[in-house]
Enzyme design. Structure first.
Site: not given
Ligand code: GLP
Length: 248
Positions: A133, A135, A140
């Site tokens: 994703n 990160h 995040e």
């Protein structure tokens, strides 16, 4: 740098770190965990065993740790680092800095960690992996990113993908403590490693996507000295063939 396979990715990354230590024996390394850097750590250990590198003056700072896992927990990042690298080389324990997963006073612990980072003169090389994703560390995707060390709620995608290291998904901590984007971006040099098809989309967005807090690794486009070392699978979604792309 597009390498043939994972072994070559690990070797190339290890060479960067070994050259750094040769150039400056008291280098400050920013280190990462996850499956990706294991091969690189193996190469560093091999190099140490062959007498080619001395870690006695090296200082390290780790990116992150799971909240709630004590250092002796087999899935803690502290355990990971001692298991894969620190116990196998001549690094001095007092030069190893890993954020604790269990602590009494959050603010005091963060202030101490950040002060040490400043007192050491900052990170010479920051090693990074990448989450699917986007990160880096445990920064995040979000509508804002945090500059300094902080506690985060892990994204569902992160919990799911890291569950492969735990017996059950319910055992995966849902919170972590991580160095912030400012600390990462302050490193003099950054090396990001990725391998496998599962990272292809993330590598495409990191290098060719728009810079966005929705995809934290895209901020690396703003850093003046980044090397992204990937295998062919992780490079397979790259579209542009820029002059700064080296196929090895
Ligand atoms: C974890 C770590 C990251 C790491 C990522 C990718 O979430 N906090 O620092 O980059 O996992 O891990 P892997 O290399 O196992 O794909």
């Amino acid at each position: 740098m597009i390498m043939d396979n994972y072994d070559q990715v690990s070797l190339r990354g290890a060479e960067e770190i070994l050259n750094q230590i040769k150039k400056k024996p008291d280098s400050v390394l920013g280190l990462a965990t996850g499956g990706t850097p294991i091969g690189l750590y193996e190469k560093l250990v091999q190099s140490y065993q062959s007498g080619n590198v001395d870690f006695s003056s090296v200082t390290t700072f780790n990116l992150d740790e799971y909240i709630g896992l004590p250092a002796e927990h087999p899935q803690s990042y502290s355990y990971f680092m001692w298991n894969h690298l620190f116990s196998k080389v001549n690094i001095q324990k007092r030069n190893v800095h890993i954020l604790p997963g269990v602590f009494n006073n959050e603010q005091e612990m963060i202030t101490r960690f950040e002060k040490k980072l400043i007192d050491c003169g900052g990170i010479d090389i920051q090693l990074l992996g990448i989450g699917t994703n986007g990160h880096i560390g445990f920064n995040e995707p979000s509508d804002h990113l945090t500059v300094g060390t902080h506690i985060v709620e892990l994204a569902y995608e992160t919990v799911t993908s890291n569950s492969r290291f735990f017996n059950r998904i319910d055992d995966v901590p849902t919170k972590a403590i991580t160095m912030g984007m400012g600390s990462i971006m302050n490193a003099k040099k950054i090396i990001l490693l990725a391998n496998g098809k599962s990272k292809a989309e993330a590598i495409n967005k990191t290098i060719e996507g728009k810079v966005s807090t929705d995809f934290p690794a895209s901020f690396l486009q703003l850093h003046p000295n980044v090397q992204i070392i990937v295998d062919r699978d992780a490079a397979s979604f790259l579209v542009e063939k820029g002059a700064n792309r080296i196929s090895v």
